[in-house]
Enzyme design. Sequence first.
Site, PDB file in Angstrom:
ATOM      1  N   LYS A  55      46.287  28.915  63.749  1.00 41.02           N
ATOM      2  CA  LYS A  55      44.851  28.809  64.031  1.00 41.02           C
ATOM      3  C   LYS A  55      44.554  27.721  65.037  1.00 41.02           C
ATOM      4  O   LYS A  55      43.591  27.791  65.776  1.00 41.02           O
ATOM      5  CB  LYS A  55      44.135  28.385  62.752  1.00 41.02           C
ATOM      6  CG  LYS A  55      43.888  29.448  61.782  1.00 41.02           C
ATOM      7  CD  LYS A  55      43.137  28.810  60.630  1.00 41.02           C
ATOM      8  CE  LYS A  55      43.038  29.760  59.482  1.00 41.02           C
ATOM      9  NZ  LYS A  55      42.902  29.061  58.217  1.00 41.02           N
ATOM     10  N   LYS A  92      51.324  18.211  62.177  1.00 35.85           N
ATOM     11  CA  LYS A  92      49.884  18.124  62.481  1.00 35.85           C
ATOM     12  C   LYS A  92      49.467  16.759  63.005  1.00 35.85           C
ATOM     13  O   LYS A  92      48.467  16.646  63.695  1.00 35.85           O
ATOM     14  CB  LYS A  92      49.050  18.519  61.255  1.00 35.85           C
ATOM     15  CG  LYS A  92      49.235  19.981  60.900  1.00 35.85           C
ATOM     16  CD  LYS A  92      48.027  20.605  60.250  1.00 35.85           C
ATOM     17  CE  LYS A  92      48.236  22.116  60.151  1.00 35.85           C
ATOM     18  NZ  LYS A  92      47.172  22.838  59.533  1.00 35.85           N
ATOM     19  N   LYS A 114      55.129  29.047  64.947  1.00 32.07           N
ATOM     20  CA  LYS A 114      54.433  30.036  64.118  1.00 32.07           C
ATOM     21  C   LYS A 114      53.054  30.333  64.713  1.00 32.07           C
ATOM     22  O   LYS A 114      52.466  29.471  65.379  1.00 32.07           O
ATOM     23  CB  LYS A 114      54.315  29.559  62.668  1.00 32.07           C
ATOM     24  CG  LYS A 114      53.252  28.528  62.414  1.00 32.07           C
ATOM     25  CD  LYS A 114      53.045  28.312  60.920  1.00 32.07           C
ATOM     26  CE  LYS A 114      51.828  27.414  60.700  1.00 32.07           C
ATOM     27  NZ  LYS A 114      50.704  28.013  60.063  1.00 32.07           N
TER      28      LYS A 114
HETATM   29  P1  ATP Z   1      47.313  26.286  61.117  1.00 33.09           P
HETATM   30  O1  ATP Z   1      47.965  27.451  61.760  1.00 33.09           O
HETATM   31  O2  ATP Z   1      46.226  25.674  61.920  1.00 33.09           O
HETATM   32  O3  ATP Z   1      48.295  25.325  60.537  1.00 33.09           O
HETATM   33  P2  ATP Z   1      47.208  27.882  58.921  1.00 33.09           P
HETATM   34  O4  ATP Z   1      46.759  29.221  59.384  1.00 33.09           O
HETATM   35  O5  ATP Z   1      48.658  27.638  58.666  1.00 33.09           O
HETATM   36  O6  ATP Z   1      46.577  26.861  59.874  1.00 33.09           O
HETATM   37  P3  ATP Z   1      45.879  28.195  56.417  1.00 33.09           P
HETATM   38  O7  ATP Z   1      44.676  28.869  56.905  1.00 33.09           O
HETATM   39  O8  ATP Z   1      45.601  27.245  55.336  1.00 33.09           O
HETATM   40  O9  ATP Z   1      46.571  27.400  57.566  1.00 33.09           O
HETATM   41  O10 ATP Z   1      46.960  29.265  55.947  1.00 33.09           O
HETATM   42  C1  ATP Z   1      46.595  30.257  55.045  1.00 33.09           C
HETATM   43  C2  ATP Z   1      47.784  31.062  54.630  1.00 33.09           C
HETATM   44  O11 ATP Z   1      48.348  31.748  55.768  1.00 33.09           O
HETATM   45  C3  ATP Z   1      48.925  30.237  54.039  1.00 33.09           C
HETATM   46  O12 ATP Z   1      49.452  30.931  52.926  1.00 33.09           O
HETATM   47  C4  ATP Z   1      49.953  30.180  55.142  1.00 33.09           C
HETATM   48  O13 ATP Z   1      51.258  30.040  54.642  1.00 33.09           O
HETATM   49  C5  ATP Z   1      49.749  31.531  55.814  1.00 33.09           C
HETATM   50  N1  ATP Z   1      50.158  31.500  57.224  1.00 33.09           N
HETATM   51  C6  ATP Z   1      49.665  30.692  58.181  1.00 33.09           C
HETATM   52  N2  ATP Z   1      50.247  30.951  59.366  1.00 33.09           N
HETATM   53  C7  ATP Z   1      51.148  31.956  59.143  1.00 33.09           C
HETATM   54  C8  ATP Z   1      52.074  32.677  59.973  1.00 33.09           C
HETATM   55  N3  ATP Z   1      52.176  32.407  61.255  1.00 33.09           N
HETATM   56  N4  ATP Z   1      52.827  33.640  59.399  1.00 33.09           N
HETATM   57  C9  ATP Z   1      52.712  33.916  58.084  1.00 33.09           C
HETATM   58  N5  ATP Z   1      51.868  33.275  57.249  1.00 33.09           N
HETATM   59  C10 ATP Z   1      51.092  32.312  57.754  1.00 33.09           C
END
Ligand code: ATP
Length: 346
Positions: A214, A129, A211
């Site tokens: 967001k 990040k 991955k």
């Molecule tokens: P960013 O993608 O901006 O880093 P994020 O979506 O990872 O944000 P959070 O909103 O805090 O961050 O994640 C919420 C939950 O979703 C966490 O449990 C994370 O592990 C899960 N998660 C995030 N992205 C994925 C993905 N691509 N596949 C599976 N699980 C995910």
Amino acid sequence: MATQLTTHQTGADSAIERLPRVFSGIQPSGNFHLGNYLGAIRNWVKQQDLYANTFCIVDLHALSLATTREGLQENIRNLATIIVASGIDPEHCTLFVQSDVAEHSELCWILQSVTQFGELRRMTQFKDKSGGQDESVSSALFTYPVLQAADILLHDAELVPVGEDQKQHIELTRDVAHRFNQRYGETLVLPRPDIKEEGARIMALDDPTKKMSKSSPNPNSYVALGDTPDIIRRKIKRAVTDSGSEIVVDPDKPALSNLISIYAILTEQTPAEVQEAFVGKGYGAFKSDLGDVIVAAIEPIQRRLAELDASPEIIEEVLRSGAVKARDYARGTMIRVRDRVGLGGF
Ligand code: ATP
Ligand code: LTN
């Protein structure tokens, strides 16, 4: 006026309180996507009767990257609505906003004193990040995992259901709790990550080496929960695929394998069964069916979202009563922690 007792104090939820404790958090940073749903919330919903669940909208974590007042408020509200629309039952789970419970920040500070600088420097999420700009990013991005440890430890969670990307943070939480207990005596519960094999790492639609995220600048890289059926189908049609024409799970075909895995989870099949069902059919037919499968999974959530949006007082009340329950629990933990450490008490 009679003091309103919380369920924790009255023991009304005692059957729930005897279940193993689960805690998870999610950032209100907009663009909630299919990866968040499949990697996290879908599992929270599936398991909600098995555990005493606390789910938290981690707005303090969201401050680690720049936010605006209006944007943050809107994201908190939207995320709470999405969580409830996805099937989390507020009668059975505690759902609250992190900053409504000041104990999270307090425990974070105390835990910083037992967290090593080197441990934080090894966190891959910080490296990702900060994008190598570690002179100018906020120091909150660096200490982010300590606040996450505080979230989990404050609520005595034994299990933390998350996606694969969070494994390192849960391991750090265990290390920090263990060090605290060694220094001050048994106080904190050591948590375990609960990462499902399926859905733990949904990859971006435009690049199967990253991955689904967001924060991606390309909206075609994710399916957002608010996308219309047309947009969902278009995004899937445009998703990158590997060379070839057969629908096969193959480590050398990461883009196709990712799409098959999404299909398999949403239709409750194994990837091999999906492969079998598409023998002799090409990418076009598969992607068209996958679009339909995603739309069918998301539509009921969107319907509930629209209903909840029409009565915003429902979510406000869920978050208010969630904060009361969470504060009540957190207060108990902090009495224990402050006493062990020897803080204040006058
Ligand atoms: P960013 O993608 O901006 O880093 P994020 O979506 O990872 O944000 P959070 O909103 O805090 O961050 O994640 C919420 C939950 O979703 C966490 O449990 C994370 O592990 C899960 N998660 C995030 N992205 C994925 C993905 N691509 N596949 C599976 N699980 C995910
Ligand atoms: N760091 C997590 C969000 C998060 C969390 C938590 C997850 C904050 N506190 C406690 C599990 C438990 C993320 O970025 N996905």
